[in-house]
Write an enzyme that holds these catalytic residues in place. Sequence first.
Site, PDB file in Angstrom:
ATOM      1  N   PHE A 148       0.925  -1.251  -0.122  1.00 29.62           N
ATOM      2  CA  PHE A 148      -0.012   0.244  -0.056  1.00 29.62           C
ATOM      3  C   PHE A 148       1.027   1.183  -0.101  1.00 29.62           C
ATOM      4  CE2 PHE A 148      -2.753   2.960   2.861  1.00 29.62           C
ATOM      5  CZ  PHE A 148      -3.915   2.918   2.027  1.00 29.62           C
ATOM      6  N   PRO A 156       7.983  10.955   1.327  1.00 35.64           N
ATOM      7  CA  PRO A 156       9.049  11.795   2.358  1.00 35.64           C
ATOM      8  C   PRO A 156       8.272  12.872   2.832  1.00 35.64           C
ATOM      9  CG  PRO A 156      10.003  10.923   0.335  1.00 35.64           C
ATOM     10  CD  PRO A 156       8.612  10.639   0.324  1.00 35.64           C
ATOM     11  N   THR A 212       5.767  -0.910   3.271  1.00 32.26           N
ATOM     12  CA  THR A 212       5.733  -2.487   3.749  1.00 32.26           C
ATOM     13  C   THR A 212       5.523  -3.554   2.525  1.00 32.26           C
ATOM     14  OG1 THR A 212       4.958  -1.916   5.977  1.00 32.26           O
ATOM     15  CG2 THR A 212       4.868  -4.144   5.305  1.00 32.26           C
ATOM     16  N   GLN A 230       4.123  -8.226  45.516  1.00 31.04           N
ATOM     17  CA  GLN A 230       2.908  -7.693  45.362  1.00 31.04           C
ATOM     18  C   GLN A 230       2.983  -6.353  43.993  1.00 31.04           C
ATOM     19  OE1 GLN A 230       0.610  -4.750  47.538  1.00 31.04           O
ATOM     20  NE2 GLN A 230      -1.035  -6.291  47.755  1.00 31.04           N
ATOM     21  N   GLY A 261      13.674  -6.928  34.569  1.00 33.14           N
ATOM     22  CA  GLY A 261      15.106  -6.575  35.398  1.00 33.14           C
ATOM     23  C   GLY A 261      16.309  -6.420  34.212  1.00 33.14           C
ATOM     24  N   GLU A 293      -0.311   2.965  10.041  1.00 32.90           N
ATOM     25  CA  GLU A 293      -1.589   2.984   9.780  1.00 32.90           C
ATOM     26  C   GLU A 293      -2.510   4.180  10.491  1.00 32.90           C
ATOM     27  OE1 GLU A 293      -3.536  -0.543   9.009  1.00 32.90           O
ATOM     28  OE2 GLU A 293      -1.892  -1.501   7.658  1.00 32.90           O
ATOM     29  N   GLY A 294      -1.699   4.994  10.678  1.00 34.96           N
ATOM     30  CA  GLY A 294      -2.018   6.352  11.329  1.00 34.96           C
ATOM     31  C   GLY A 294      -1.816   6.413  12.919  1.00 34.96           C
ATOM     32  N   THR A 295      -1.170   7.429  13.090  1.00 34.54           N
ATOM     33  CA  THR A 295      -0.490   7.510  14.519  1.00 34.54           C
ATOM     34  C   THR A 295      -1.619   7.739  15.573  1.00 34.54           C
ATOM     35  OG1 THR A 295      -0.634   9.885  14.481  1.00 34.54           O
ATOM     36  CG2 THR A 295       1.329   8.824  13.621  1.00 34.54           C
TER      37      THR A 295
HETATM   38  C1  LIG Z   1       7.722  -0.011   9.739  1.00 34.87           C
HETATM   39  C2  LIG Z   1       6.742   0.803   9.362  1.00 34.87           C
HETATM   40  C3  LIG Z   1       6.004   0.459   8.070  1.00 34.87           C
HETATM   41  C4  LIG Z   1       5.255   1.344   7.394  1.00 34.87           C
HETATM   42  N1  LIG Z   1       4.509   0.895   6.344  1.00 34.87           N
HETATM   43  C5  LIG Z   1       3.653   1.620   5.412  1.00 34.87           C
HETATM   44  C6  LIG Z   1       3.143   1.249   4.292  1.00 34.87           C
HETATM   45  O1  LIG Z   1       3.261  -0.027   4.060  1.00 34.87           O
HETATM   46  N2  LIG Z   1       2.450   2.192   3.263  1.00 34.87           N
HETATM   47  C7  LIG Z   1       2.302   3.444   3.616  1.00 34.87           C
HETATM   48  O2  LIG Z   1       1.790   4.072   2.895  1.00 34.87           O
HETATM   49  N3  LIG Z   1       3.074   3.973   4.864  1.00 34.87           N
HETATM   50  C8  LIG Z   1       3.641   3.159   5.853  1.00 34.87           C
HETATM   51  N4  LIG Z   1       4.305   3.658   6.797  1.00 34.87           N
HETATM   52  C9  LIG Z   1       4.195   4.847   7.177  1.00 34.87           C
HETATM   53  C10 LIG Z   1       3.210   5.137   8.286  1.00 34.87           C
HETATM   54  O3  LIG Z   1       2.005   5.166   8.129  1.00 34.87           O
HETATM   55  C11 LIG Z   1       3.485   6.857   8.676  1.00 34.87           C
HETATM   56  O4  LIG Z   1       4.794   6.941   9.305  1.00 34.87           O
HETATM   57  C12 LIG Z   1       2.748   7.418   9.560  1.00 34.87           C
HETATM   58  O5  LIG Z   1       1.248   7.646   8.830  1.00 34.87           O
HETATM   59  C13 LIG Z   1       3.036   8.625  10.220  1.00 34.87           C
HETATM   60  O6  LIG Z   1       3.446   9.493   9.231  1.00 34.87           O
HETATM   61  P1  LIG Z   1       4.836  10.298   9.424  1.00 34.87           P
HETATM   62  O7  LIG Z   1       5.600   9.175   9.675  1.00 34.87           O
HETATM   63  O8  LIG Z   1       5.060  11.174   8.167  1.00 34.87           O
HETATM   64  O9  LIG Z   1       4.754  11.142  10.521  1.00 34.87           O
HETATM   65  P2  LIG Z   1       4.064  12.814  10.593  1.00 34.87           P
HETATM   66  O10 LIG Z   1       2.610  13.129   9.889  1.00 34.87           O
HETATM   67  O11 LIG Z   1       5.236  13.743  10.257  1.00 34.87           O
HETATM   68  O12 LIG Z   1       3.837  12.881  12.310  1.00 34.87           O
HETATM   69  C14 LIG Z   1       4.820  13.028  13.220  1.00 34.87           C
HETATM   70  C15 LIG Z   1       4.142  13.526  14.334  1.00 34.87           C
HETATM   71  O13 LIG Z   1       3.439  14.733  14.464  1.00 34.87           O
HETATM   72  C16 LIG Z   1       1.925  14.166  14.764  1.00 34.87           C
HETATM   73  N5  LIG Z   1       0.890  14.967  14.028  1.00 34.87           N
HETATM   74  C17 LIG Z   1       0.856  15.154  12.573  1.00 34.87           C
HETATM   75  N6  LIG Z   1      -0.153  15.853  12.417  1.00 34.87           N
HETATM   76  C18 LIG Z   1      -0.565  16.313  13.542  1.00 34.87           C
HETATM   77  C19 LIG Z   1      -1.945  16.819  13.798  1.00 34.87           C
HETATM   78  N7  LIG Z   1      -2.811  17.369  13.056  1.00 34.87           N
HETATM   79  N8  LIG Z   1      -2.310  16.945  15.183  1.00 34.87           N
HETATM   80  C20 LIG Z   1      -1.523  16.222  15.972  1.00 34.87           C
HETATM   81  N9  LIG Z   1      -0.606  15.647  15.887  1.00 34.87           N
HETATM   82  C21 LIG Z   1       0.046  15.500  14.558  1.00 34.87           C
HETATM   83  C22 LIG Z   1       1.932  12.810  14.438  1.00 34.87           C
HETATM   84  O14 LIG Z   1       1.006  12.085  15.101  1.00 34.87           O
HETATM   85  C23 LIG Z   1       3.232  12.271  15.026  1.00 34.87           C
HETATM   86  O15 LIG Z   1       3.315  11.949  16.357  1.00 34.87           O
HETATM   87  C24 LIG Z   1       5.310   2.767   7.589  1.00 34.87           C
HETATM   88  C25 LIG Z   1       5.986   3.334   8.906  1.00 34.87           C
HETATM   89  C26 LIG Z   1       6.609   2.462   9.444  1.00 34.87           C
HETATM   90  C27 LIG Z   1       7.284   2.973  10.519  1.00 34.87           C
END
Ligand SMILES: Cc1cc2nc3c(=O)[nH]c(=O)nc-3n(C[C@H](O)[C@H](O)[C@H](O)COP(=O)(O)OP(=O)(O)OC[C@H]3O[C@@H](n4cnc5c(N)ncnc54)[C@H](O)[C@@H]3O)c2cc1C
Length: 382
Positions: A125, A130, A160, A281, A341, A365-367
């Site tokens: 997908f 960048p 991926t 505990q 540990g 898939e969305g943070t």
């Molecule tokens: C191992 C791995 C596999 C992946 N596989 C795929 C794949 O198969 N296909 C694909 O298309 N992508 C893939 N990704 C990409 C992944 O989906 C993105 O890394 C993710 O969507 C976040 O985008 P970004 O890294 O550009 O972070 P950014 O969008 O730059 O975000 C950086 C930080 O800012 C925060 N942020 C951004 N905008 C806002 C907002 N409006 N409000 C609050 N916080 C915000 C984010 O939550 C994050 O904490 C993969 C990533 C990894 C690490």
Amino acid sequence: MAVEFGLTEEQELLRAEIRRFAEERILPGTAGRDRRHEFPADLVAEMGELGLLGMLIAERHGGGGVEPLTYCLAVEEVSRACPSLGVTMSVTNSVCGWPIDRFASEELKRRVLPGMASGQVLGGFCVTEPGSGSDAASMRATARRDGDSWVLEGEKAWITNAGPGGVFVAFAKTDPAAGKRGISAFVVTADAPGFRVGAPEEKLGLRASRTANVYFDGCRIPAGNLLGEEGQGLKIALATLDHSRLGIAAQSVGIHRRALELATAYARERVQFGVPIAEHQAIRFKLATMATELEAARALTWYAASVSEQRRDAGRFAAEAKAYASEAANRACWEALQIHGGNGFSEEYEVARLYRDVRVTTIYEGTSEMQRLVIARHLLGT
Ligand SMILES: Cc1cc2nc3c(=O)[nH]c(=O)nc-3n(C[C@H](O)[C@H](O)[C@H](O)COP(=O)(O)OP(=O)(O)OC[C@H]3O[C@@H](n4cnc5c(N)ncnc54)[C@H](O)[C@@H]3O)c2cc1C
């Protein structure tokens, strides 16, 4: 709304079969593959033969045609044994097989789905670039119509299955002036002229999965490889992610379960102050919290899957399940390592790898932040 969490006999049997396969064929080699950063093509082929890679593809195209809950059971079992194989499987099924099955023309489905359904062709997908992650609509990749073809230009990041994958659902702007309504979705096969894969990423975790950049250098694909209508790309991407997040929630549940197993076993064995640390505990409370959060994460995941099964909008529930399950799994791995540990800080112990592997679940898939925006949008209606 009534939600039935009891599994059918068929689901129980399938789960038992996948659990056995994961225990016998996957788990024993997980540490070695992680150490070697090795993508296990043969094992992935075995998973394909078991039907684990085409689960969401309709039966008439050779797939499993299973409902989301059955799919979640499978992802949990595989991810417990190896989170890298969990993501390889979940990406193929839910962000590639599923949208093609749902949005492609019959002709396109006949061309690409049987190979994916049989497990011989892995899927991917391509949305992230960048310069655009969470803000997918700001992507820069373009596609222009040229006779019977579409020609794609651009770079996709973090893809991926780039490398081993043969079919990709990719997004590009067909009308850059139209903003988010100018994005379209395509099926790009890895043999298309102008399709190129970059060097594999060196990752913190999931080292036995492949992730790399993908380049479209005047990449030419048949006109019929458009998914849905021109301009529907963002809608297709969001619908796909609404559904696929269930898979990442299930992956998180699988990792969480393994962390609890490892922590419990270690707490029983490790003796300090004359008793197993499980007698203290503070350690018992950690295990109890991990167990409670595991059940809560699984219940949310199954609930979202059952809403989706009823063909209702599961977007909010899938976001809740993904955000909660991934964060709970991160907490569980943190605590499991704490219970180990100093040994937990050694790569000799499985918990160290889990701690690395789990980290990405709150990101891809969305943070978590994006999931909360989705949930709040549903709550507030804005
Ligand atoms: C191992 C791995 C596999 C992946 N596989 C795929 C794949 O198969 N296909 C694909 O298309 N992508 C893939 N990704 C990409 C992944 O989906 C993105 O890394 C993710 O969507 C976040 O985008 P970004 O890294 O550009 O972070 P950014 O969008 O730059 O975000 C950086 C930080 O800012 C925060 N942020 C951004 N905008 C806002 C907002 N409006 N409000 C609050 N916080 C915000 C984010 O939550 C994050 O904490 C993969 C990533 C990894 C690490």
